[in-house]
Scaffold this motif. Structure first.
Motif: not given
Length: 842
Positions: A47-56
């Protein structure tokens, strides 16, 4: 799509996520073999249309990872557990409404919480170790900012916990990237490597290098990550090398204790616990949060920024490879396949836009086949160096997408001509199907044919048949409306004709008469309606004719109900009057002037008069009900009369027995019983007249036993009275003869007198005694006298024996005394003689 609470993104195949109940169901005993994606978590990424910042985040089990992520983000809470059991399994995701700016473009923060290292949810087996390495490899591939959470001052043992990095190459083949500058990582904006943050929890010591304070970042790089012996291939050096090759920038931060209060620690997931946290901890946490929001890079792959749907596609491809035995993720291959699939999707869309719609469905299918061949050729040319598993996965995914697009084209091809067909249908409706003044069925047929023929000439496209069906539905509605207009007036007239005919019948009447007149009236009404409306097989006319028959049946039902009601009332009145006339006098005189047989005869007369006068369908029901009522009345009257007859018989018998003069003889008593028994039974039989013979016999037998009981009771009473009279008579005779005075004298002469008196008393008693049991009482008295005489003789003998014994004893004692006297005198003489002869002693 933002969520307030974290949901699972990836779980082991022995666990299932229940989206409705928001809980995990575990298949106990099943091993962890594969990874499975959860749709709810995957849809968040899609559902995310933007770029993503994935914090794991990862680290040892029970080190506070979930609590930390919950505090870093503005929303989306991960489950926090305060016991020793690990709460998180697999990978969980939360994506609150948190947007950051990167290079002037918005990016969406995604937080991933992984299962702790060394969790008790896993065992020490090879399968579970492989599962843990697969899970961490997937976390590394997804993240753009990787946090390793440890507790206390870092040591080489903590470095060994990052041992999964040494086996990273077993599962992942990384894409080729530009060379690094320097010994450590230099961050580049186009790199796909995640940044690494070593988060040191509960730190209370100051980091030092060469006895000088330093930052934790320098401490980690110069001590933990420093290769002490480059030529030694030990495990630590392999981990150090893997970290430098795997991550972009390597940094470190520390967090103090959140609180030293145990109660606060156990309530960290509540507002009260959060408000009581250590202020120093809150400041350090805010610093880390700001650092992540400002410096965490967007997720890239092969230098390309990934949006939510791209990241979800790569995630599915990665999981597909990891679930394959001995599968190795080729990142570059997966990216090439994803790029080729997107280009093929765009090519397919351009090819399908060339269709001139509306058109026939065959044209859409033909264009689809051509576009499919071109796109498959494109995919084949772009993925020549890709792995077979990636090609298979993305080809299947692409085929599913183009099938959905083909379905959309068919829907669109149907929707475009629908408006045109609607206009034509509206025109046909206005021209032909809105007539209100219809003279006959010919006008209806003419309008129907004209509307359908003109529509067939004008309409086209795949929606033509759909609209034709709707037009035919309108035609059917028109035919129904026209049929109603033609038949409504004749329908009412036919029903009125039936009512006029059926109301000629005088109610109440029999069902036979009603049915006969109904058939005649129904035939007339149906013939009238058929002559007026026609009989050409039209469905609407046939339905209306059926409605006419139904209406006639309803009218008949109403008349039949009235007939039944009137018949019930008249029959009830007739039966009530006949019963009052013929039965009531008999019932009132039962037991006095009438009996059961009179009641039965009276009811037979009632039924005869009722059968001649009752009419209507309810006559038999009323007759049956009356018969049941009278039968019940007869049974109750029988019981009442039998009880009354038994009472009267016992009353007569008892009165005769108790009227006997007392005392009386037993023969007289039995003669009286025989005399009264017959009249008592005759009285009982009078009351039983008309009753069933078996009932009379049984009741008569019962009466006989009861009368016998009454006789025995009276006999016992008369015996008692006679015995008391005889006893008094004996006592009187004994007083007259003064028997008691005679008995007090014990001489022999008086004994003879007693015998004489006894004989005289018995003789006179026998002559004068009357009543029941005289002989028995005479014998009892005689026996009593004999016993008295014998007892008196025994007492006299004992008295004489005692007198003789007393005299003998007295004589013996006298003789003994005399002898003793003489013996004493002789002894005295002898002592005196001896005293004289013996000298005295002084």
């Amino acid at each position: 799509m933002a969520v307030d609470k974290a949901v699972p993104l990836c779980l082991p195949d022995n666990q299932t996520w229940d989206a409705e109940e928001q809980c995990i169901h575990i298949n106990e005993g099943a091993p962890r073999n594969k990874l499975q994606l959860c749709e709810e978590g995957l849809n968040i990424i899609k559902s995310i249309d933007h770029s993503t910042v994935v914090v794991c985040i990862t680290g040892p089990v029970r080190s506070g990872k979930s609590f930390l992520l919950s505090q870093i983000q503005n929303g989306g809470r991960f489950d926090v557990h305060h016991g020793t059991t690990s709460k998180t399994t697999g990978i969980w995701i939360a994506s609150p409404e948190c947007t950051v700016m990167r290079n002037g473009h918005p990016a969406r923060l995604i937080f991933l919480d992984t299962e702790g290292l060394g969790s008790l949810n896993t065992s020490d087996g090879n399968e579970d170790n492989t599962w843990e390495r697969k899970l961490l490899a997937l976390s590394l591939l997804l993240s753009s900012y990787f946090i390793f959470n440890s507790q206390g001052t870092p040591s080489y043992d903590d470095l060994l916990k990052l041992g999964f990095l040494a086996s990273f190459s077993e599962f992942v083949k990384k894409a080729k990237m530009p060379q690094r500058r320097g010994r450590h990582t230099t961050h580049q904006s186009n790199t796909s490597l995640p940044d690494f943050l070593w988060l040191i929890r509960d730190a209370i010591l100051q980091p030092e290098l060469k006895n000088k304070p330093c930052t934790w970042s320098n401490y980690i790089k110069e001590t933990i990550l420093q290769n002490r012996n480059a030529s030694s291939p030990d495990q630590r050096n392999q981990i150090r090398k893997s970290m430098i090759d795997t991550f972009g920038e390597i940094d470190a931060e520390s967090l103090p204790f959140p609180s030293i209060d145990r109660v606060v620690i156990q309530t960290l997931d509540s507002p009260e616990g959060i408000s009581n946290l250590n202020p120093t901890f809150n400041d350090a946490l805010q610093h880390i949060t700001t650092k992540i929001n400002e410096s965490a890079n967007v997720k890239k792959e092969v230098g390309k920024v990934l949006k939510g749907r791209d990241l979800a596609d790569l995630l599915q491809a990665y999981v597909n490879v990891l679930n394959t035995p001995n599968g190795i993720i080729d990142v570059e291959s997966a990216w090439d396949c994803l790029t080729a699939a997107k280009e093929a999707e765009r090519l397919y869309a351009n090819e399908m836009r060339a269709i001139q719609m509306p058109c026939e469905e065959e044209q859409v299918d033909a264009c689809h086949l051509i576009a499919t061949d071109k796109t498959l050729t494109l995919i084949s040319s772009k993925t020549g160096k890709c792995s077979a598993s990636d090609i298979e996965f993305y080809t299947a995914k692409f085929n599913a997408q183009i099938k959905e697009k083909l379905r959309s084209c068919h829907v669109k091809n149907e929707e475009l001509p629908r408006s045109m067909c609607k206009k034509i249908k509206k025109k046909m409706k206005t021209k032909y199907l809105q007539q209100t003044n219809v003279a006959d069925l010919k006008d209806v047929k003419k309008a129907r044919q004209g509307a359908l023929q003109e529509y067939q000439k004008s309409a086209r496209g795949p929606a033509k048949m759909v609209m034709l069906n709707e037009l035919e539905s309108l035609v059917s509605e028109f035919e129904e409306r026209a049929g109603n207009i033609l038949s409504e007036k004749f329908f009412d007239q036919a029903v009125s004709l039936y009512r006029d005919e059926i109301r000629k019948l005088k109610l109440p009447c029999s069902n036979r008469q009603l049915n006969k007149l109904h058939r005649s009236a129904c035939s007339k009404a149906e013939s009238f309606y058929t002559n007026m409306i026609g009989n050409d097989g039209n469905r609407l006319i046939s339905d209306r004719r059926s409605q006419l028959l139904t209406e006639i049946e309803n009218e008949k039902s109403i008349i039949a109900d009235n007939n039944s009601r009137l018949s019930q009332e008249s029959c009830d009145d007739l039966m009530r009057s006949l019963r009052n006339e013929h039965l009531k006098p008999i019932i009132d005189n039962l037991g006095t002037g009438s009996n059961i047989q009179d009641l039965k005869d009276g009811f037979e007369r009632v039924l005869n008069h009722y059968d001649r006068g009752a009419v209507g369908p309810r006559s038999q029901y009323v007759r049956k009900t009356a018969v049941e009522d009278v039968e019940t009345l007869i049974k109750e009257s029988q019981r009442t009369l039998i009880q009354r007859g038994m009472h009267k018989a016992k009353e007569f018998y008892t009165q005769q027995l108790y009227n006997l003069p007392l005392p009386c003889s037993e023969e007289y008593l039995y003669r009286t019983d025989r005399t009264c028994l017959g009249p008592a039974k005759e009285r009982f039989k009078f009351y039983c007249t008309g009753c069933p013979s078996e009932v009379c016999e049984k009741s008569l037998q019962t009466l006989t036993w009861e009368l016998k009981g009454i006789f025995d009771t009276r006999k016992f009473e008369i015996h008692a009275i006679s015995k008391e009279d005889l006893r008094k008579q004996i006592e009187r005779l004994e007083r007259d003869y003064r028997l008691d005075d005679t008995l007090q004298n014990s001489s022999q002469r008086n004994e003879d007198n007693v015998k004489i008196i006894h004989s005289q008393i018995l003789r006179e008693f026998k002559q004068s005694a009357r009543g029941v049991g005289v002989d028995e009482f005479y014998e009892e008295t005689k026996s009593r006298y004999q016993q008295t005489q014998a007892q008196r003789r025994k007492e006299d003998k004992v008295r004489n024996d005692l007198l003789w014994a007393g005299g003998a004893l007295a004589f013996s004692m006298l003789a003994y005394g005399v002898s003793k006297f003489f013996e004493t005198s002789d002894d005295d003489k002898e002592r005196k003689t001896s005293r004289r002869s013996s000298p005295r002693k002084y």
